[in-house]
Design a protein around this motif. Structure first.
Motif, PDB file in Angstrom:
ATOM      1  N   ARG B 184       0.841  -1.200   0.000  1.00  0.00           N
ATOM      2  CA  ARG B 184       0.000   0.000   0.000  1.00  0.00           C
ATOM      3  C   ARG B 184       0.880   1.256   0.000  1.00  0.00           C
ATOM      4  O   ARG B 184       0.567   2.243  -0.665  1.00  0.00           O
ATOM      5  CB  ARG B 184      -0.891   0.020   1.245  1.00  0.00           C
ATOM      6  CG  ARG B 184      -1.849  -1.151   1.356  1.00  0.00           C
ATOM      7  CD  ARG B 184      -3.093  -0.974   0.573  1.00  0.00           C
ATOM      8  NE  ARG B 184      -3.944   0.074   1.117  1.00  0.00           N
ATOM      9  CZ  ARG B 184      -5.185   0.303   0.721  1.00  0.00           C
ATOM     10  NH1 ARG B 184      -5.724  -0.467  -0.237  1.00  0.00           N
ATOM     11  NH2 ARG B 184      -5.902   1.265   1.229  1.00  0.00           N
ATOM     12  N   TYR B 185       1.966   1.192   0.733  1.00  0.00           N
ATOM     13  CA  TYR B 185       2.866   2.354   0.805  1.00  0.00           C
ATOM     14  C   TYR B 185       3.448   2.645  -0.580  1.00  0.00           C
ATOM     15  O   TYR B 185       3.494   3.801  -1.023  1.00  0.00           O
ATOM     16  CB  TYR B 185       3.989   2.093   1.809  1.00  0.00           C
ATOM     17  CG  TYR B 185       5.100   3.109   1.769  1.00  0.00           C
ATOM     18  CD1 TYR B 185       4.911   4.392   2.282  1.00  0.00           C
ATOM     19  CD2 TYR B 185       6.336   2.790   1.209  1.00  0.00           C
ATOM     20  CE1 TYR B 185       5.930   5.330   2.237  1.00  0.00           C
ATOM     21  CE2 TYR B 185       7.357   3.725   1.162  1.00  0.00           C
ATOM     22  CZ  TYR B 185       7.154   4.996   1.675  1.00  0.00           C
ATOM     23  OH  TYR B 185       8.159   5.926   1.618  1.00  0.00           O
ATOM     24  N   SER B 187       2.212   2.085  -3.417  1.00  0.00           N
ATOM     25  CA  SER B 187       1.232   2.658  -4.342  1.00  0.00           C
ATOM     26  C   SER B 187       0.810   4.074  -3.930  1.00  0.00           C
ATOM     27  O   SER B 187       0.170   4.772  -4.705  1.00  0.00           O
ATOM     28  CB  SER B 187       0.003   1.744  -4.433  1.00  0.00           C
ATOM     29  OG  SER B 187      -0.643   1.694  -3.172  1.00  0.00           O
ATOM     30  N   ARG B 188       1.129   4.498  -2.731  1.00  0.00           N
ATOM     31  CA  ARG B 188       0.752   5.848  -2.255  1.00  0.00           C
ATOM     32  C   ARG B 188       1.991   6.649  -1.833  1.00  0.00           C
ATOM     33  O   ARG B 188       1.888   7.603  -1.064  1.00  0.00           O
ATOM     34  CB  ARG B 188      -0.203   5.735  -1.057  1.00  0.00           C
ATOM     35  CG  ARG B 188      -1.565   5.228  -1.432  1.00  0.00           C
ATOM     36  CD  ARG B 188      -2.327   4.700  -0.231  1.00  0.00           C
ATOM     37  NE  ARG B 188      -3.691   4.369  -0.572  1.00  0.00           N
ATOM     38  CZ  ARG B 188      -4.052   3.299  -1.261  1.00  0.00           C
ATOM     39  NH1 ARG B 188      -3.126   2.448  -1.692  1.00  0.00           N
ATOM     40  NH2 ARG B 188      -5.320   3.079  -1.562  1.00  0.00           N
ATOM     41  N   ARG B 189       3.090   6.261  -2.354  1.00  0.00           N
ATOM     42  CA  ARG B 189       4.371   6.793  -1.883  1.00  0.00           C
ATOM     43  C   ARG B 189       4.452   8.312  -2.058  1.00  0.00           C
ATOM     44  O   ARG B 189       4.851   9.034  -1.132  1.00  0.00           O
ATOM     45  CB  ARG B 189       5.472   6.109  -2.686  1.00  0.00           C
ATOM     46  CG  ARG B 189       6.860   6.297  -2.165  1.00  0.00           C
ATOM     47  CD  ARG B 189       7.743   5.204  -2.749  1.00  0.00           C
ATOM     48  NE  ARG B 189       9.138   5.450  -2.471  1.00  0.00           N
ATOM     49  CZ  ARG B 189       9.996   5.936  -3.352  1.00  0.00           C
ATOM     50  NH1 ARG B 189       9.597   6.233  -4.576  1.00  0.00           N
ATOM     51  NH2 ARG B 189      11.256   6.121  -3.015  1.00  0.00           N
ATOM     52  N   ARG B 191       2.149  10.590  -2.254  1.00  0.00           N
ATOM     53  CA  ARG B 191       1.274  11.359  -1.351  1.00  0.00           C
ATOM     54  C   ARG B 191       1.814  11.323   0.080  1.00  0.00           C
ATOM     55  O   ARG B 191       1.758  12.316   0.812  1.00  0.00           O
ATOM     56  CB  ARG B 191      -0.146  10.799  -1.398  1.00  0.00           C
ATOM     57  CG  ARG B 191      -0.857  11.234  -2.685  1.00  0.00           C
ATOM     58  CD  ARG B 191      -1.963  10.306  -3.068  1.00  0.00           C
ATOM     59  NE  ARG B 191      -3.106  10.382  -2.145  1.00  0.00           N
ATOM     60  CZ  ARG B 191      -4.202   9.702  -2.331  1.00  0.00           C
ATOM     61  NH1 ARG B 191      -4.317   8.883  -3.377  1.00  0.00           N
ATOM     62  NH2 ARG B 191      -5.196   9.813  -1.487  1.00  0.00           N
ATOM     63  N   LEU B 192       2.352  10.177   0.469  1.00  0.00           N
ATOM     64  CA  LEU B 192       2.900  10.082   1.825  1.00  0.00           C
ATOM     65  C   LEU B 192       4.177  10.908   1.960  1.00  0.00           C
ATOM     66  O   LEU B 192       4.402  11.569   2.976  1.00  0.00           O
ATOM     67  CB  LEU B 192       3.149   8.618   2.183  1.00  0.00           C
ATOM     68  CG  LEU B 192       1.856   7.872   2.533  1.00  0.00           C
ATOM     69  CD1 LEU B 192       2.027   6.368   2.385  1.00  0.00           C
ATOM     70  CD2 LEU B 192       1.399   8.201   3.951  1.00  0.00           C
ATOM     71  N   GLU B 454      -3.899   6.978   5.262  1.00  0.00           N
ATOM     72  CA  GLU B 454      -3.467   6.998   3.856  1.00  0.00           C
ATOM     73  C   GLU B 454      -3.140   5.582   3.368  1.00  0.00           C
ATOM     74  O   GLU B 454      -3.310   5.239   2.201  1.00  0.00           O
ATOM     75  CB  GLU B 454      -2.247   7.906   3.719  1.00  0.00           C
ATOM     76  CG  GLU B 454      -1.825   8.215   2.303  1.00  0.00           C
ATOM     77  CD  GLU B 454      -2.839   9.074   1.549  1.00  0.00           C
ATOM     78  OE1 GLU B 454      -3.262   8.626   0.467  1.00  0.00           O
ATOM     79  OE2 GLU B 454      -3.214  10.151   2.049  1.00  0.00           O
ATOM     80  N   LEU B 455      -2.682   4.764   4.288  1.00  0.00           N
ATOM     81  CA  LEU B 455      -2.370   3.367   3.938  1.00  0.00           C
ATOM     82  C   LEU B 455      -3.626   2.497   3.913  1.00  0.00           C
ATOM     83  O   LEU B 455      -3.555   1.309   3.600  1.00  0.00           O
ATOM     84  CB  LEU B 455      -1.387   2.777   4.952  1.00  0.00           C
ATOM     85  CG  LEU B 455       0.032   3.347   4.937  1.00  0.00           C
ATOM     86  CD1 LEU B 455       0.833   2.809   6.118  1.00  0.00           C
ATOM     87  CD2 LEU B 455       0.739   3.005   3.626  1.00  0.00           C
TER      88      LEU B 455
END
Lengths: 473, 534
Positions: B184-185, B187-189, B191-192, B454-455
């Protein structure tokens, strides 16, 4: 060590305050496979055993009056190679001659019998008073000194234990101090600067049971007190605080003249008044324990004042203590709780673990509601659901919740049942969430029923209990 | 008489001793040294061990079921097992008064790191700005420690928070929940990262391959109870290895309470009390090394001053990383299978970038695998039967993020000596939070919850806990290293100002406390001091 392989235990003083606590603990071990041991109770009269002390059928109960003038005990009364835990003593307002006869001569007689039986260990429960500097008019202290000397002279492997003030449900010392502390005008006898270090009877019982299997300590007495030392004034202040009463400095009542008067009266009439001059010695001498590594190791670190909170807060009495757990009752209780949590037949190991953990589980203040919830939980599966639901709302850290958590902890370590607790419930995501929602609905419904059924009685209790109201306020 | 007299067998003491022995010196190590119980069935995994019965559950619950965690307002969702009881046992002669600071102390062989979770993170150069040595000075010593203890790690986004030690071992296989979170991280790296959040594999002192006599992690799931294979590093392993060195001697059973001072004001040994009773004894050495942990070291120092007629000294600057626990649920993992046979502790670590490097936040994420479940179940908001049923369905999605905040030395947060009511000396800890400490904790918790959201995780605010001071077990700052010639401080080489021959090699010498697991840096610093003064 497997208890059944342990040396046979001979216990005197089983009917007293400390003795009853020891009997409760030993009886609980009978339910634990491998933990039970051979026990002989020496009692003045079997009829003197109080009804709330359950004596397992495998124990020997032998009549033995230590005040009897006979110089020796009958042969065979002590099992060979036994361990002796000698509590029996005359205390309180008894005549000095009787104290000497039972406490000194009785100990000598028992020690001699122990020597003949090749006893492995003789543990004498003496008193911190035996080490008091000021023992005038206190024959009890002198008799305990005499008992210690008689034991050491016998040559039997010995340990001498000197507890300080022993607190706990039913403690007369505690009750007396509470009477001084909780009044509108609290008083302290003497200057109040003597140091005290009470110990709870349950911790003391645990220590003694550990000590009997420990190596004998010989002439060096083990003094037993829990936690910090503080002044008598501080103790009374802590009792007030524990009872939720406003802080109020106690008035100091001089002791010199009253003691003199009591001593004079005792000289003429004997110890007929409610208190003796000697009993006031606790207000003249420090009652604190010298640190010892064996005691540090074996004494549980419990709060010695924990029973000060529980006793007055709504009806728990020493009699209720028995309702908290006889051996068979505990097993039934555990099976009910296990069934409630979803396990029908816990293993015998789990039953034993529950019994072992039970003393800690109930080491918490409790009141009438806690006991009512416990009885309800024991009564039926539906009762258990109602009690569990209501306890979560009103007693989240209370007696029933603690027992339920102990049951859960035991079940998750149960060799036969742990998988039910260790693994999750595997299902499709939608199924799992649907089940969670349904569980939430069920919880809501049971909680509402529990409130409807149990809240009225709880409120009535609350209104009828001014002390509890004051404490809550 | 040994050249170096080391007090304490914790992480700093044993690595200082090892370094000195490797350099041909002689070392005598004095310690209370409580020992662990024997390891039961080292070949069995968590479930098989329960199947085996372990004496009616005593291994898990204790002889009197003392390991049960009962419900209480401040109860944690875990407890230390009976096999770790020796780690937190205190001798009767050690007395402590806590005021706003509730520490864990250890007098065991190996010290507090006998119960650690292995997190091993280098400090960045800027985080060493307050230390009186060159920023890169620790780097080679991190590598030395890593080669001794073995650290499983990998290059990832955490490198911006903590440099990767060269020669690290391959990471352990990730459990399914941790792997899912890492996915998940990825794929959202972006934004995080925009939120200042980085996630990566936690760096742990656990072997992913055999090292010397220690076996690699075979995923027994028994980490909390003490790894029976020695895959999870503990200082007692180093101590055991040192025993066979001809230049080393070990004296357990002694509680050191002050340093012996010679006529010239120099340290010449220590005075100690046998914990089994008996009078004070003296042990001599050319140089005395305090490695008893920041609090016990401070006490020894203060008792030494008091014995020399300087009672009443207060050591300001006590520090501890504020710790918060943020439990969470990954909803889409609900109902999934779990594997109990797995490395039990954290497999992921978290960095939250602050306004400056001093306010960065560091965390570790532990997904629920093998565990004592009753404290977790008791913490759910339902009756126990419902809580258990709900827990069983949610289990595969449960986890907790533990985060730490940095701390700095402040007047008033201090260590001093006091007396109990009968006049016996005891250590007094005074600690007070400032308003901005609590605000910083609250913000860090909210940022962690936002990162978890976010995750795709739920982190209920009501379940988060800001733990009391002292919970992180990272204590420091009472005898800080510094260039200034001030009283009650140490030099870069650990030497104590005003007392020749006395050295501090533990956390007491740290002038600042970054938001990181401390043990790895403590070990590296002890090696640095040893190489400096030998």
């Amino acid at each position: 060590m497997n208890r059944s392989e342990a040396a046979p235990l001979v216990l005197t003083g089983a009917t007293g305050f400390l003795g009853r606590e020891l009997v409760r603990r030993l009886a609980a071990e009978v339910a634990v496979p491998g933990a039970e041991r051979s026990v002989t109770l020496l009692v003045r009269s079997p009829d003197s055993l109080p009804p709330d002390v359950r004596i397992p059928s495998t124990w020997r109960v032998v009549a033995c009056d230590l005040s009897n003038q006979a110089s020796t005990l009958p042969p065979g009364i002590l099992p060979p190679a036994c361990v002796v835990l000698h509590l029996a003593a005359v205390t309180g307002r008894a005549p000095a001659a009787l104290m000497h006869r039972v406490n000194v001569d009785g100990t000598r007689m028992l020690a001699e019998a122990a020597r003949r039986a090749d006893a492995r260990h003789f543990v004498l429960v003496s008193s911190i008073a035996a080490g008091y500097r000021r023992q005038r008019w206190y024959p009890y202290a002198a008799s305990k000194q005499g008992a210690e000397a008689a034991l050491l002279a016998s040559g039997v492997p010995a340990t001498i234990v000197r507890p300080t003030m022993v607190f706990g449900p039913g403690s007369r010392v505690q009750e007396g101090l509470e009477r001084l502390a909780v009044g509108r005008f609290p008083i302290v006898l003497g200057g109040g600067n003597v140091l005290v270090q009470p110990v709870d009877v349950r911790d003391l019982a645990d220590l003694l049971l550990a000590l009997v299997d420990h190596r004998p300590m010989g002439a060096e007495p083990l003094e037993i007190g829990s936690g910090d030392r503080y002044s008598m004034r501080t103790l009374l202040a802590r009792i007030r605080a524990a009872r939720g009463l406003p802080a109020r400095s106690p008035w100091s009542v001089p002791l010199g003249l009253p003691r003199l008067g009591l001593a004079a009266a005792e000289g003429v009439f004997g110890p007929k008044l409610p208190v003796t001059a000697g009993q006031l010695s606790a207000f003249l001498n420090d009652s604190v324990a010298t640190s010892h590594p064996v005691v540090d190791l074996l004494l549980p670190p419990g709060d010695p004042l924990r029973s000060v909170v529980s006793a007055p807060s709504g009806g728990a009495t020493p009699g209720d203590d028995a309702a908290l757990g006889g051996a068979a009752e505990l097993e039934r209780e555990f099976k009910s709780l296990a069934q409630h949590l979803g396990t029908e037949r816990p293993s015998t190991e789990a039953v034993a673990a529950y019994c072992r953990g039970h003393p800690r589980a109930i080491a918490v203040p409790f009141d009438a509601l806690d006991l009512r919830l416990l009885r309800l939980a024991r009564r039926s599966p539906v009762g258990c659901v109602l009690a569990d639901s209501y306890a979560r709302l009103t007693r989240p850290y209370g007696l029933l919740r603690r027992k339920l958590v102990l049951a859960l902890a035991v079940l998750e370590a149960d060799p036969e049942r742990h998988a039910e607790y260790d693994t999750g419930r595997v299902s499709a995501l939608a199924v799992a969430w649907t089940e969670v929602v349904l569980l939430g609905v069920r919880w809501l419904a049971w909680t509402m029923i529990a409130v409807l059924v149990l809240a009225p009685g709880h409120l009535v209790d609350h209104w009828n209990s001014p002390r509890e109201t004051a404490r809550d306020g | 008489m040994a050249r170096y007299l080391v007090v304490g067998s914790g992480a700093t003491g044993v690595h200082f001793a090892q370094t000195m022995l490797e350099r041909g010196e002689t070392v005598e190590l004095i310690d209370v040294g409580y020992s662990p119980p024997a390891v039961e069935h080292p070949e069995l995994d968590f479930s098989a061990l329960k199947d085996a019965g372990t004496e009616g559950g005593r291994y898990f619950l204790g002889a009197a079921s003392e390991a049960v965690v009962y419900p209480a307002p401040d109860a944690k969702p875990y407890g230390f097992p009976p096999s770790k009881a020796h780690v937190f046992r205190r001798p009767g002669e050690f007395r402590l008064e806590e005021k706003g600071f509730a520490p864990l102390l250890s007098f065991a062989k190996g010290g507090l790191a006998e119960a650690w979770t292995g997190g091993s993170y280098e400090l960045r150069d800027e985080e060493l700005a307050d230390f009186p040595f060159a920023p890169g000075a620790l780097r080679p010593h991190y590598a030395t420690v890593a080669s001794r203890i073995g650290i499983a790690a990998t290059a990832d986004d955490l490198e911006s928070f903590s440099p990767l030690t060269p020669g690290s071992l391959a990471p352990l296989p990730a459990d399914s929940h941790s792997a899912w979170l890492l996915g998940r991280y990825q794929s959202r790296r972006a934004r995080l990262h925009a939120r200042g959040v980085a996630l990566g594999r936690s760096r742990v002192a656990v072997l992913s391959r055999d090292l010397g006599t220690r076996g690699r992690c075979t995923e027994l799931g028994r980490c909390l109870w003490g790894c029976p294979r020695g895959a999870l590093y503990a200082p007692s392993q180093t101590l055991a290895a040192l025993m066979s060195h001809p230049g080393f001697s070990y004296r357990p059973g002694l509680l050191v309470h002050r340093v012996l001072v010679g006529r010239g004001g120099e340290a010449i040994g220590v005075a100690a009390l046998p914990i089994d009773g008996g009078g004070e004894i003296e042990v001599r050495g050319d140089r005395v090394i305090l490695a008893a942990g920041a609090l016990a070291t401070s006490q020894i120092y203060l008792e030494t001053l008091a014995a020399g007629g300087r009672a009443g000294v207060e050591l300001d600057g006590l520090m501890d990383n504020r710790q918060a626990m943020v439990p969470f649920l990954s909803p889409s993992r609900v109902g999934a299978p779990i594997n109990l046979a797995s490395y039990q502790f954290h497999m992921l670590a978290l960095g939250l970038r602050g306004d400056t490097w001093r306010t960065d936040v560091h965390g570790q994420i532990t997904t629920l695998k093998s565990a004592a479940v009753h404290p977790i179940v008791a913490g759910l908001p339902f009756d126990l039967r419902t809580s258990l049923a709900v827990f069983r369905r949610l289990r595969a999605g449960l986890g907790v993020a533990n985060i730490w905040l940095s701390d700095s030395r402040r007047a008033g947060n201090r260590v001093r000596l006091g007396c109990d009511e009968v006049g016996r000396s005891r250590l007094v800890l005074d600690y007070a939070d400032h308003g901005h400490d609590l605000e910083a904790g609250r913000v860090a918790v909210e940022r962690t919850r936002a990162a978890l959201a976010e995750l795709g995780c739920l982190a209920p605010k009501a379940m988060t806990r800001l733990l009391p001071r002292g919970s992180s077990v990272h204590y420091a700052g009472t005898l800080p290293m510094g260039a200034a010639e001030t009283e009650h401080s140490t030099r870069a080489d650990g030497s104590v100002r005003g007392m020749a021959g006395l050295y501090v090699v533990d956390g007491a010498g740290f002038p600042w406390l970054p938001a990181k697991n401390l043990t790895y840096t403590l070990m590296a610093n002890a090696v640095r001091i040893a190489t400096t003064i030998s």
